[in-house]
Design a protein around this motif. Sequence first.
Motif, PDB file in Angstrom:
ATOM      1  N   LEU A  40       0.808  -1.212   0.000  1.00  0.00           N
ATOM      2  CA  LEU A  40       0.000   0.000   0.000  1.00  0.00           C
ATOM      3  C   LEU A  40       0.847   1.271   0.000  1.00  0.00           C
ATOM      4  N   HIS A  41       1.876   1.307   0.835  1.00  0.00           N
ATOM      5  CA  HIS A  41       2.608   2.559   1.047  1.00  0.00           C
ATOM      6  C   HIS A  41       3.900   2.682   0.256  1.00  0.00           C
ATOM      7  N   ILE A  42       4.379   1.586  -0.312  1.00  0.00           N
ATOM      8  CA  ILE A  42       5.624   1.645  -1.076  1.00  0.00           C
ATOM      9  C   ILE A  42       5.394   1.269  -2.529  1.00  0.00           C
ATOM     10  N   LEU A  43       4.760   0.143  -2.758  1.00  0.00           N
ATOM     11  CA  LEU A  43       4.588  -0.324  -4.134  1.00  0.00           C
ATOM     12  C   LEU A  43       3.630   0.549  -4.925  1.00  0.00           C
ATOM     13  N   VAL A  44       2.520   0.940  -4.293  1.00  0.00           N
ATOM     14  CA  VAL A  44       1.547   1.766  -5.013  1.00  0.00           C
ATOM     15  C   VAL A  44       2.168   3.094  -5.441  1.00  0.00           C
ATOM     16  N   PRO A  45       2.866   3.825  -4.536  1.00  0.00           N
ATOM     17  CA  PRO A  45       3.516   5.063  -4.992  1.00  0.00           C
ATOM     18  C   PRO A  45       4.534   4.813  -6.103  1.00  0.00           C
ATOM     19  N   ILE A  46       5.288   3.712  -5.982  1.00  0.00           N
ATOM     20  CA  ILE A  46       6.279   3.415  -7.014  1.00  0.00           C
ATOM     21  C   ILE A  46       5.594   3.155  -8.347  1.00  0.00           C
ATOM     22  N   LEU A  47       4.506   2.395  -8.304  1.00  0.00           N
ATOM     23  CA  LEU A  47       3.762   2.116  -9.528  1.00  0.00           C
ATOM     24  C   LEU A  47       3.193   3.398 -10.122  1.00  0.00           C
ATOM     25  N   ALA A  48       2.674   4.263  -9.245  1.00  0.00           N
ATOM     26  CA  ALA A  48       2.096   5.522  -9.719  1.00  0.00           C
ATOM     27  C   ALA A  48       3.163   6.372 -10.407  1.00  0.00           C
ATOM     28  N   PHE A  49       4.334   6.440  -9.782  1.00  0.00           N
ATOM     29  CA  PHE A  49       5.413   7.247 -10.357  1.00  0.00           C
ATOM     30  C   PHE A  49       5.888   6.645 -11.673  1.00  0.00           C
ATOM     31  N   THR A  50       5.954   5.310 -11.712  1.00  0.00           N
ATOM     32  CA  THR A  50       6.351   4.633 -12.945  1.00  0.00           C
ATOM     33  C   THR A  50       5.357   4.918 -14.060  1.00  0.00           C
ATOM     34  N   LEU A  51       4.079   4.881 -13.708  1.00  0.00           N
ATOM     35  CA  LEU A  51       3.034   5.184 -14.685  1.00  0.00           C
ATOM     36  C   LEU A  51       3.176   6.613 -15.181  1.00  0.00           C
ATOM     37  N   PHE A  52       3.497   7.520 -14.253  1.00  0.00           N
ATOM     38  CA  PHE A  52       3.718   8.920 -14.610  1.00  0.00           C
ATOM     39  C   PHE A  52       4.855   9.033 -15.621  1.00  0.00           C
ATOM     40  N   LEU A  53       5.968   8.348 -15.351  1.00  0.00           N
ATOM     41  CA  LEU A  53       7.110   8.402 -16.268  1.00  0.00           C
ATOM     42  C   LEU A  53       6.729   7.832 -17.630  1.00  0.00           C
ATOM     43  N   PHE A  54       5.959   6.747 -17.605  1.00  0.00           N
ATOM     44  CA  PHE A  54       5.544   6.103 -18.851  1.00  0.00           C
ATOM     45  C   PHE A  54       4.671   7.045 -19.679  1.00  0.00           C
ATOM     46  N   LEU A  55       3.684   7.646 -19.019  1.00  0.00           N
ATOM     47  CA  LEU A  55       2.794   8.574 -19.725  1.00  0.00           C
ATOM     48  C   LEU A  55       3.577   9.772 -20.254  1.00  0.00           C
ATOM     49  N   TRP A  56       4.513  10.228 -19.451  1.00  0.00           N
ATOM     50  CA  TRP A  56       5.356  11.353 -19.844  1.00  0.00           C
ATOM     51  C   TRP A  56       6.132  10.994 -21.118  1.00  0.00           C
ATOM     52  N   SER A  57       6.688   9.765 -21.128  1.00  0.00           N
ATOM     53  CA  SER A  57       7.440   9.316 -22.307  1.00  0.00           C
ATOM     54  C   SER A  57       6.564   9.273 -23.546  1.00  0.00           C
ATOM     55  N   ILE A  58       5.313   8.857 -23.354  1.00  0.00           N
ATOM     56  CA  ILE A  58       4.399   8.709 -24.488  1.00  0.00           C
ATOM     57  C   ILE A  58       3.902  10.059 -24.981  1.00  0.00           C
ATOM     58  N   LEU A  59       3.553  10.938 -24.039  1.00  0.00           N
ATOM     59  CA  LEU A  59       2.874  12.183 -24.404  1.00  0.00           C
ATOM     60  C   LEU A  59       3.824  13.297 -24.832  1.00  0.00           C
ATOM     61  N   ALA A  60       5.029  13.335 -24.264  1.00  0.00           N
ATOM     62  CA  ALA A  60       5.952  14.445 -24.534  1.00  0.00           C
ATOM     63  C   ALA A  60       6.226  14.639 -26.029  1.00  0.00           C
ATOM     64  N   PRO A  61       6.581  13.588 -26.766  1.00  0.00           N
ATOM     65  CA  PRO A  61       6.901  13.801 -28.185  1.00  0.00           C
ATOM     66  C   PRO A  61       5.714  14.259 -29.020  1.00  0.00           C
ATOM     67  N   LEU A  62       4.501  14.101 -28.499  1.00  0.00           N
ATOM     68  CA  LEU A  62       3.323  14.478 -29.273  1.00  0.00           C
ATOM     69  C   LEU A  62       3.160  15.988 -29.346  1.00  0.00           C
TER      70      LEU A  62
END
Lengths: 535, 441
Positions: A40-62
Amino acid sequence: MSIKYKILKGIDLAGLNFLRPVILLCYREEPEEQVRQIALHILVPILAFTLFLFLWSILAPLHKTRSGEVPTPAVVWDSAKQVWQFHTRQSEQLEAYEATGAQREQMLQQARERLAEIQPLEAEARRQLKQADATMAEYLETEVQPLQAEYESLRYQFRDQQNARKAELEKLAATLTPEDRSARDTFLKQYHAHELQIESEKETLRALKSKQDAVRAKVFPERIEALRAQSAIAEEKQFLLKLVDTLENNKAQKLAEEQAQYETQLEAFYTADGEKLPQLAKSLLFTEARIQNTATSSYAKPMTLPDQVLRSIACVFAGFVIASVIAIPIGIVCGLSRVVMSALTPFIALFKPVSPIVWLPILFIIVGGFIPDPDQHWLISALAKAPLIGWMKINPAFIASALTVAMCSLWPTLVNTAFGVASIDRDHLNVARVLRLGFWSRLFKIVIPSALPLTFAGLRISLGVGWMVLIAAELLSSSEGVGKFVWDMFNNGSSQTFAQMFVVVFVVGIIGFMLDRIMIIFQRLVSFDENAPSL
Amino acid sequence: MLLCALLLPNAVFATLLDVEKNELKLGFIKLTDCAPLVIAKEKGFFSDEGLQVEVVAQPNWKTLLDNVISGNLDGAHMLSGQPIAATIGFGTKAHIITAFTLDLNGNAITVSNSIWEQMQENDFDLDTDTPPHPITADALKPVVDEKLARGEKLQMAVVFPVSTHNYELRYWLAAAGIHPGMYTRSDISGRTHAEVELSVTPPPMMPATLEAGNIQGYCVGEPWNQQAVAKGIGVPVTTNYDIWKNNPEKVLGVSKRWADQHPNTHIAMIKALMRACKWLDETDADGQLVNREQAARILSRPDYVGADYDVIKNSMTGYFFFQKSDKRHMPDFNVFFKYHCTYPWYSDGVWFLTQMRRWGQITEPKSAEWYDQTVRDIYRPDIYLAAAKLLLEEGHIDVDDVPWDSDGYKEPTTDFIDGLRYDGRDPIGYLNSHTLGNKDL
């Protein structure tokens, strides 16, 4: 067991309670519950941040701007590495200037070996760039040139046609008489048609030019990569050449040369004819002064981001301390006396919202008045000689920035302290009265301890405000720090600028987080409230 | 000094100067014409003089000047107009002097794509990938008139009120009959009677502001015109070389107080800068600039100009891109040493004074004697010649590199876009020859 509790206590103090289940799991207490807590307190934040980085990678070049694409996390990371590389290279130059003996020889050899290594790499990079340029030139020749020729041809054709139509209309106009109104109406229609035709032709030309621009705007990734590769190698070569030059002309070398020159001049002085002595004495003294100058010289290393970070942290703490020294006593007095509170309310209301961008120029001018000649001012000289902080070269800009931080950050501490003092439990005050405590005893034993939790809450807010304020202050004052780094990188206008701004986002954020943790620790140490917030 | 050379006949070393201060901070703005300061540091010329110099970027021209005045900086890369304006009291007042001109030319006027299209429609010859140069503001005038008719004014930006850029943009506009506005005692923005409004914008903000539509043109140094070309934001229509051939652009500015306290340090600094300028302008047998590519590489470092190398290179290596399709051979776009350009000419200083008077920054008429006396308070060829003499003795420069016998005034010139004749000894006559602006009859 005592180690375990000490660790847990430390974690609690630092407001890092998300680590608690990890420790407990290591001691095998309720493993299922700890795993759930970790999730709850470690994995979820890590997953959220990873998702953020992933979305950032996808959306930035657009999203494309004329200043370039929004950089992806990978580009930002690469930019951070370049910032660090710049720092290490400048540090190496500094080291080279001071190096002596075997160390100097070793550095010199390593630099020369590396220069030899990159020579073929440089040639290859140049070849690749030349090839990429040829590809681009060929493209321009085959794709752009025909459109260009078509545009030119059409341009002249339209101009000739327009001139011809205009001549016809002028010729016709000359034949029209005032009596013939319908003929004039016809002329008006014809002239309007002429105007419409011109506009239509302009539109055709614009469309053709747009097409030309679109074709010309084609991006050549191979060329961009070739340019990048060439720049990286050229920059390393530039650095190495400068390093070799520094090593060959560093402090030790200069001193050796000047010392030898001095010995020669001294010998000449002792053996020369009398009438030459004044000139020789002058030369001797000059060389002596020169040796002294060289011996005390230091390499003028530019401030790099790590240096600027440290200087910024020093500046924010200086401002924070100044603010605290002012705010806490005043806050206590305000809390103790409603009259004083009332008297100071207008000042708090007026000054609290004022932006650092307004304070900085004012304080810069005021500090300038107190320190008219920084080179010869006792305070600046004393600070320059102080251990640990001398390298920061504290100057009026630093002082003005620190004072700006103080002016903007003292208000939360002042208000919270006043509120804390005013909110002291009446029972505590009654106990003090019963025990007949004096003013100072009451102040230090009852009032201040009771107010500390709120005071530290205020201090925590103040430090956060101070850190935000400082970036803006440094940007304006050009005091070396993170703020100056931001402004300098922005002013570069390079293809790296955008990415470097993101580097600073993370640098400032991480430091802000660390400063906040420090305040959490202090707050928890002085607080009796086990439920104090940690976010 | 000769005796030292005799003692070490094979050595070429800097003549000893007992510098008062060996650790210096020099300020600069991130523009390619800061090159002399950067090269003097990176090629070791400062070090040869026993100076350890930090070259520190400043956020804007005003802060740079304030830091020189306050002593936070020992000296700085300055707009030519800054020492003059400071000394006569327009804007921040302080006695600033210069004994060294850093470079000539190096600016351009860039307009937005839409303004350029309108100019092309107004002048058929401009509507091509390689239009003829120089381009006057004649094609811009109908655009200005049309905007005025709609109750609007064209907005253009310059970097500072007393910048070369301001005077050159005004010169270019006025030569086509467009009034750029007057400064008065109460109007320090210089917009009285303006047909085009000029505002102050920091160089790095120029392309972004142009793109945003807040301004429709600007006059600035490099790399900000080449940036506009590279990013497709605008079109440089003319360079200041076309407005006034070989005009002085930047100088080394120091406060008079600093110069009086550190005379030997000042001379040592100028020696190093002169060598840097000579290095920058070095050519091979074919007349090609041999060191400019290396200079561009050094300047691209993030703590110097920091722009991409290929953008910096475009204007520093003897070429200039007016459009991506329009690359011109312009070997004198940046001049650092040729034509005795580093000498602090009185006639250059007087020109700036005439423009300050022309546009009202100097609010009252002045006599020719005033112009001469004022420029002598600011431009210091005596310090320059002291440094040059030492360099000549050391063999770092040739006798032809310096105008030893000059009285400080160049020969009259007509190298202006409007063909008017400028004689530094007759500032009033020159002032009166202009159609627009103040006259002192």
